[in-house]
Design a protein around this motif. Structure first.
Motif, PDB file in Angstrom:
ATOM      1  N   GLY A 144       0.780  -1.226   0.000  1.00 27.15           N
ATOM      2  CA  GLY A 144       0.000   0.000   0.000  1.00 27.15           C
ATOM      3  C   GLY A 144       0.810   1.274   0.000  1.00 27.15           C
ATOM      4  N   GLN A 145       2.148   1.178  -0.057  1.00 25.73           N
ATOM      5  CA  GLN A 145       2.999   2.366  -0.071  1.00 25.73           C
ATOM      6  C   GLN A 145       3.844   2.392  -1.334  1.00 25.73           C
ATOM      7  OE1 GLN A 145       5.277   3.192   3.503  1.00 25.73           O
ATOM      8  NE2 GLN A 145       3.911   1.923   4.739  1.00 25.73           N
ATOM      9  N   GLN A 146       4.089   3.599  -1.844  1.00 28.10           N
ATOM     10  CA  GLN A 146       4.949   3.733  -3.001  1.00 28.10           C
ATOM     11  C   GLN A 146       6.407   3.495  -2.612  1.00 28.10           C
ATOM     12  OE1 GLN A 146       4.407   7.466  -5.016  1.00 28.10           O
ATOM     13  NE2 GLN A 146       2.534   6.799  -6.024  1.00 28.10           N
ATOM     14  N   VAL A 147       7.143   2.874  -3.533  1.00 24.65           N
ATOM     15  CA  VAL A 147       8.577   2.694  -3.372  1.00 24.65           C
ATOM     16  C   VAL A 147       9.257   3.733  -4.244  1.00 24.65           C
ATOM     17  CG1 VAL A 147      10.520   1.120  -3.612  1.00 24.65           C
ATOM     18  CG2 VAL A 147       8.276   0.235  -2.940  1.00 24.65           C
ATOM     19  N   ASN A 148      10.024   4.593  -3.646  1.00 28.19           N
ATOM     20  CA  ASN A 148      10.627   5.696  -4.366  1.00 28.19           C
ATOM     21  C   ASN A 148      11.646   5.208  -5.394  1.00 28.19           C
ATOM     22  OD1 ASN A 148      11.174   8.395  -5.005  1.00 28.19           O
ATOM     23  ND2 ASN A 148      12.831   8.529  -3.508  1.00 28.19           N
ATOM     24  N   GLY A 149      11.594   5.765  -6.593  1.00 32.57           N
ATOM     25  CA  GLY A 149      12.585   5.467  -7.617  1.00 32.57           C
ATOM     26  C   GLY A 149      12.239   4.277  -8.485  1.00 32.57           C
ATOM     27  N   LEU A 150      13.268   3.624  -9.015  1.00 34.71           N
ATOM     28  CA  LEU A 150      13.115   2.482  -9.912  1.00 34.71           C
ATOM     29  C   LEU A 150      13.380   1.192  -9.152  1.00 34.71           C
ATOM     30  CD1 LEU A 150      15.044   3.806 -13.064  1.00 34.71           C
ATOM     31  CD2 LEU A 150      12.602   3.987 -12.568  1.00 34.71           C
ATOM     32  N   VAL A 151      12.614   0.162  -9.474  1.00 31.72           N
ATOM     33  CA  VAL A 151      12.765  -1.144  -8.825  1.00 31.72           C
ATOM     34  C   VAL A 151      13.085  -2.181  -9.894  1.00 31.72           C
ATOM     35  CG1 VAL A 151      11.703  -2.912  -7.400  1.00 31.72           C
ATOM     36  CG2 VAL A 151      11.180  -0.497  -6.982  1.00 31.72           C
ATOM     37  N   LEU A 152      14.257  -2.793  -9.786  1.00 30.45           N
ATOM     38  CA  LEU A 152      14.708  -3.817 -10.727  1.00 30.45           C
ATOM     39  C   LEU A 152      14.596  -5.184 -10.062  1.00 30.45           C
ATOM     40  CD1 LEU A 152      15.913  -1.195 -11.926  1.00 30.45           C
ATOM     41  CD2 LEU A 152      17.938  -2.500 -12.567  1.00 30.45           C
ATOM     42  N   ASP A 153      13.993  -6.123 -10.766  1.00 25.24           N
ATOM     43  CA  ASP A 153      13.842  -7.489 -10.257  1.00 25.24           C
ATOM     44  C   ASP A 153      14.616  -8.453 -11.146  1.00 25.24           C
ATOM     45  OD1 ASP A 153      12.059  -7.265  -7.973  1.00 25.24           O
ATOM     46  OD2 ASP A 153      10.537  -6.614  -9.406  1.00 25.24           O
ATOM     47  N   ILE A 154      15.534  -9.193 -10.531  1.00 29.65           N
ATOM     48  CA  ILE A 154      16.314 -10.206 -11.252  1.00 29.65           C
ATOM     49  C   ILE A 154      15.849 -11.585 -10.819  1.00 29.65           C
ATOM     50  CG2 ILE A 154      18.601 -11.267 -11.447  1.00 29.65           C
ATOM     51  CD1 ILE A 154      19.850  -8.580 -11.527  1.00 29.65           C
ATOM     52  N   ASP A 155      15.646 -12.466 -11.787  1.00 27.41           N
ATOM     53  CA  ASP A 155      15.253 -13.839 -11.469  1.00 27.41           C
ATOM     54  C   ASP A 155      15.605 -14.722 -12.660  1.00 27.41           C
ATOM     55  OD1 ASP A 155      14.338 -15.870  -9.909  1.00 27.41           O
ATOM     56  OD2 ASP A 155      12.213 -15.471 -10.223  1.00 27.41           O
ATOM     57  N   ALA A 156      15.781 -15.989 -12.379  1.00 27.79           N
ATOM     58  CA  ALA A 156      16.068 -16.970 -13.426  1.00 27.79           C
ATOM     59  C   ALA A 156      14.848 -17.855 -13.626  1.00 27.79           C
ATOM     60  CB  ALA A 156      17.283 -17.815 -13.046  1.00 27.79           C
ATOM     61  N   THR A 157      14.803 -18.517 -14.757  1.00 28.60           N
ATOM     62  CA  THR A 157      13.708 -19.437 -15.045  1.00 28.60           C
ATOM     63  C   THR A 157      14.233 -20.566 -15.907  1.00 28.60           C
ATOM     64  OG1 THR A 157      11.430 -19.597 -15.864  1.00 28.60           O
ATOM     65  CG2 THR A 157      12.951 -18.280 -17.172  1.00 28.60           C
ATOM     66  N   ILE A 158      13.483 -21.627 -15.978  1.00 23.50           N
ATOM     67  CA  ILE A 158      13.852 -22.759 -16.823  1.00 23.50           C
ATOM     68  C   ILE A 158      12.948 -22.780 -18.047  1.00 23.50           C
ATOM     69  CG2 ILE A 158      13.757 -25.288 -16.990  1.00 23.50           C
ATOM     70  CD1 ILE A 158      14.799 -25.403 -14.145  1.00 23.50           C
ATOM     71  N   VAL A 159      13.561 -22.907 -19.210  1.00 22.52           N
ATOM     72  CA  VAL A 159      12.816 -23.068 -20.461  1.00 22.52           C
ATOM     73  C   VAL A 159      13.106 -24.471 -20.981  1.00 22.52           C
ATOM     74  CG1 VAL A 159      12.482 -22.245 -22.815  1.00 22.52           C
ATOM     75  CG2 VAL A 159      12.951 -20.604 -20.975  1.00 22.52           C
ATOM     76  N   ILE A 160      12.102 -25.286 -20.980  1.00 23.14           N
ATOM     77  CA  ILE A 160      12.277 -26.689 -21.354  1.00 23.14           C
ATOM     78  C   ILE A 160      12.390 -26.829 -22.868  1.00 23.14           C
ATOM     79  CG2 ILE A 160      11.166 -28.962 -21.341  1.00 23.14           C
ATOM     80  CD1 ILE A 160       9.943 -28.230 -18.652  1.00 23.14           C
ATOM     81  N   CYS A 161      13.324 -27.639 -23.300  1.00 20.47           N
ATOM     82  CA  CYS A 161      13.486 -27.950 -24.722  1.00 20.47           C
ATOM     83  C   CYS A 161      13.091 -29.412 -24.949  1.00 20.47           C
ATOM     84  CB  CYS A 161      14.932 -27.749 -25.160  1.00 20.47           C
ATOM     85  SG  CYS A 161      15.495 -26.042 -25.059  1.00 20.47           S
ATOM     86  N   HIS A 162      12.405 -29.660 -26.041  1.00 15.63           N
ATOM     87  CA  HIS A 162      11.945 -31.018 -26.356  1.00 15.63           C
ATOM     88  C   HIS A 162      12.766 -31.642 -27.485  1.00 15.63           C
ATOM     89  CE1 HIS A 162       8.509 -30.667 -23.663  1.00 15.63           C
ATOM     90  NE2 HIS A 162       8.298 -29.466 -24.165  1.00 15.63           N
ATOM     91  N   PRO A 183      16.891   7.035  -7.149  1.00 11.11           N
ATOM     92  CA  PRO A 183      17.104   5.843  -6.315  1.00 11.11           C
ATOM     93  C   PRO A 183      16.731   4.574  -7.072  1.00 11.11           C
ATOM     94  CG  PRO A 183      15.904   7.542  -5.113  1.00 11.11           C
ATOM     95  CD  PRO A 183      15.939   7.983  -6.543  1.00 11.11           C
ATOM     96  N   ILE A 184      17.557   3.554  -6.961  1.00 13.62           N
ATOM     97  CA  ILE A 184      17.327   2.271  -7.616  1.00 13.62           C
ATOM     98  C   ILE A 184      17.368   1.175  -6.555  1.00 13.62           C
ATOM     99  CG2 ILE A 184      18.167   0.607  -9.319  1.00 13.62           C
ATOM    100  CD1 ILE A 184      19.455   2.942 -10.819  1.00 13.62           C
ATOM    101  N   LEU A 185      16.355   0.343  -6.564  1.00 14.00           N
ATOM    102  CA  LEU A 185      16.317  -0.816  -5.666  1.00 14.00           C
ATOM    103  C   LEU A 185      16.447  -2.071  -6.505  1.00 14.00           C
ATOM    104  CD1 LEU A 185      15.842  -2.059  -2.814  1.00 14.00           C
ATOM    105  CD2 LEU A 185      13.399  -2.153  -3.418  1.00 14.00           C
ATOM    106  N   LEU A 186      17.427  -2.906  -6.177  1.00 13.61           N
ATOM    107  CA  LEU A 186      17.619  -4.181  -6.859  1.00 13.61           C
ATOM    108  C   LEU A 186      17.103  -5.295  -5.954  1.00 13.61           C
ATOM    109  CD1 LEU A 186      19.610  -6.865  -7.211  1.00 13.61           C
ATOM    110  CD2 LEU A 186      18.664  -5.787  -9.239  1.00 13.61           C
ATOM    111  N   ARG A 187      16.123  -6.055  -6.446  1.00 16.41           N
ATOM    112  CA  ARG A 187      15.578  -7.167  -5.682  1.00 16.41           C
ATOM    113  C   ARG A 187      15.905  -8.496  -6.360  1.00 16.41           C
ATOM    114  NH1 ARG A 187       9.464  -4.920  -4.685  1.00 16.41           N
ATOM    115  NH2 ARG A 187       9.355  -5.458  -6.910  1.00 16.41           N
ATOM    116  N   SER A 188      16.171  -9.487  -5.540  1.00 16.90           N
ATOM    117  CA  SER A 188      16.435 -10.831  -6.045  1.00 16.90           C
ATOM    118  C   SER A 188      16.118 -11.829  -4.943  1.00 16.90           C
ATOM    119  CB  SER A 188      17.904 -10.963  -6.476  1.00 16.90           C
ATOM    120  OG  SER A 188      18.224 -12.305  -6.806  1.00 16.90           O
ATOM    121  N   ASP A 189      15.915 -13.083  -5.320  1.00 14.40           N
ATOM    122  CA  ASP A 189      15.794 -14.122  -4.306  1.00 14.40           C
ATOM    123  C   ASP A 189      17.192 -14.494  -3.812  1.00 14.40           C
ATOM    124  OD1 ASP A 189      16.861 -15.645  -6.358  1.00 14.40           O
ATOM    125  OD2 ASP A 189      14.985 -16.669  -6.826  1.00 14.40           O
TER     126      ASP A 189
END
Length: 465
Positions: free
Chosen positions: A141-159, A226-232
């Motif tokens: 419910g609150q604004q986060v000042n500036g830019l928020v970057l989210d880094i994450d990985a994923t799996i793309v299955i190949c057949h 301001p830049i916030l970098l988020r990751s797991d």
């Protein structure tokens, strides 16, 4: 019980004239021109060989990005654009598109990234002039000042067998790309295609993706915002965090919010912790059966950047939650967040909820898999790397369309709904007085939204020079 009404009887013929499908996708094509993306791609690929009078390589790349934004999955889906020349103009054949992709080496892909950054700068300037500042991300419910970057990985299955497709940590087979999205707008800033066995917490890969993402942000915004970098927890390697800290020495106001592993010293600190306060949910309301506490200084944090704070959240596990042995014994699900946001810049409840909003990146990735990077077309790794960049471009075009041209729920909806309501709409093309007119059905519920978007597009300030 009331009987269901029957559908009206119809007679089907194949003699319609002037009717086109996917009329709303023309909006994306014109936006690519208005933001300078088409011209930037043309300049980036100007060195590629082409026959006299052949297709412009930059235009082919844009058409591929359009096709992916429209929901296409393979190069053959270019036929939807190609067979409607009255709407989309001349579109390259499948073999020509394949030849282009086969020529895009690492240098050319870097040029395409630079072209995307140039178009992004124009798109953001257009937004500033017509709509003001970029949207601010919201957490609890609150604004986060500036830019928020989210880094994450994923799996793309190949057949099928593809170069660098390998067994993954989930015991599947395919690729393991690492991606960065801008939470403010949904833009896809960067992506790195990796083999399936690539490590989850590889510092070098995270550094590469972050640097490429920061290069996509215009200089005037990157320095001073301001830049916030988020990751797991995959982003919690000390080398990556040290790199983030080094960026501050280059006058970037960047902070991190990273998932942290629960080691034995952390478990002991959790058991001994006091001062628990109720956690808050996504709306900012108190959440039942969940509490937050700060455990900074309660265990040896050697290797973490100076000033790192540690927040822990425990809650009653929901059905299906993945629990560690520690969680099972204690009867609570535990999560730890590491952040270098200084004290006094928000309560620990807000900082913890701000980090949990990182989960939105999973929705970005899910939608991205329907916009190009859920299926890679070639056995050749270099071609698939180029494909990923064009998929990121398609995602950007959708995001710019929503932030620049649309309002209401259409400005925030997922690509599937946008395609069904706007992009895939049918229309009739007529020509009178040397003008081409695209007429959308008057009774289509979203006709006004689409025509308004075309009007806003026409009014956008254009780049000069």
């Amino acid at each position: 019980m009331k009987a269901t009404a029957t559908r009206p009887k119809i007679t089907v013929t194949g003699d319609g004239r002037g009717v086109v499908g996917h009329a709303g996708t023309r909006l994306l094509a014109d936006l690519a021109d208005a933001t300078g993306l088409t011209s930037a791609f043309s300049q980036a690929l100007a060195g590629l060989r082409q026959r006299q009078g052949g297709h412009d390589p930059g235009r082919i790349a844009v058409d591929l990005a359009l096709m992916l934004a429209d929901g296409g999955q393979a190069i053959a889906d270019l036929a939807v654009l190609r067979n409607q020349q009255a709407l989309f103009g001349p579109v390259a054949s499948d073999p020509t598109a394949w030849r282009l992709l086969s020529q895009l080496d690492a240098t050319m892909v870097a040029e395409l990234r630079a072209a995307r950054a140039h178009a992004r700068e124009i798109a953001w300037a257009q937004h500033a002039e017509t709509r003001g500042d970029l949207p601010q991300t919201v957490a609890a419910g609150q604004q986060v000042n500036g830019l928020v970057l989210d880094i994450d990985a994923t799996i793309v299955i190949c057949h099928s067998e593809k170069e660098s497709a390998t067994r993954t940590w989930k015991k599947t087979f395919g690729f393991h790309p690492l991606l960065c999205f801008l939470d403010n707008t949904g833009e896809a800033l960067a992506g790195l295609l990796r083999e399936g066995r690539a490590g989850s917490n590889t510092a070098t890969d995270h550094i590469t993706v972050l640097d490429q993402a920061l290069a996509q942000i215009p200089d005037a915004v990157r320095h001073g915002t301001p830049i916030l970098l988020r990751s797991d927890s995959a982003g919690s390697s000390h080398g990556f965090l040290a790199h983030i800290r080094s960026l501050r020495e280059r006058h970037l106001d960047i902070r991190f919010s990273i998932g942290a592993a629960i080691t034995e010293p952390v478990r002991e600190a959790i058991r001994a912790a006091t001062g628990w306060v109720p956690a808050i949910d996504t709306d900012g309301d108190l959440r039942d059966h969940a509490e937050v506490c700060e455990i900074t200084g309660s265990f040896d944090a050697t290797g973490w950047p100076e000033g790192t704070r540690f927040l822990v959240r425990w809650e009653r596990p929901h059905p299906g939650a993945q629990l560690s042995l520690f969680d099972t014994i204690e009867g609570w699900r535990h999560q730890v967040v590491a952040t270098d946001t200084p004290a006094g810049n928000g309560s620990i409840q807000h900082l913890e909820a701000r980090h949990r909003a990182h989960a939105r990146v999973e929705d970005r990735i899910r939608c991205g898999k329907t916009t190009g990077f859920g299926r890679f077309p070639s056995r050749v790794f270099a071609i698939n790397q180029a494909w990923l960049q064009l998929a990121l471009t398609g995602i950007d075009l959708l995001a710019w369309t929503q932030t620049l041209l649309l309002d209401g729920d259409l400005a925030t909806t997922e690509p599937k709904k946008l395609r069904y309501r706007l992009l895939h709409v049918a229309a009739r093309i007529t020509r009178t007085a040397r003008r081409t007119r695209l007429a959308i059905a008057a009774n289509w519920p979203w006709t006004d939204a689409l025509t308004s978007a075309f009007s806003r597009l026409a009014a956008l300030p254009r780049p000069t020079g």
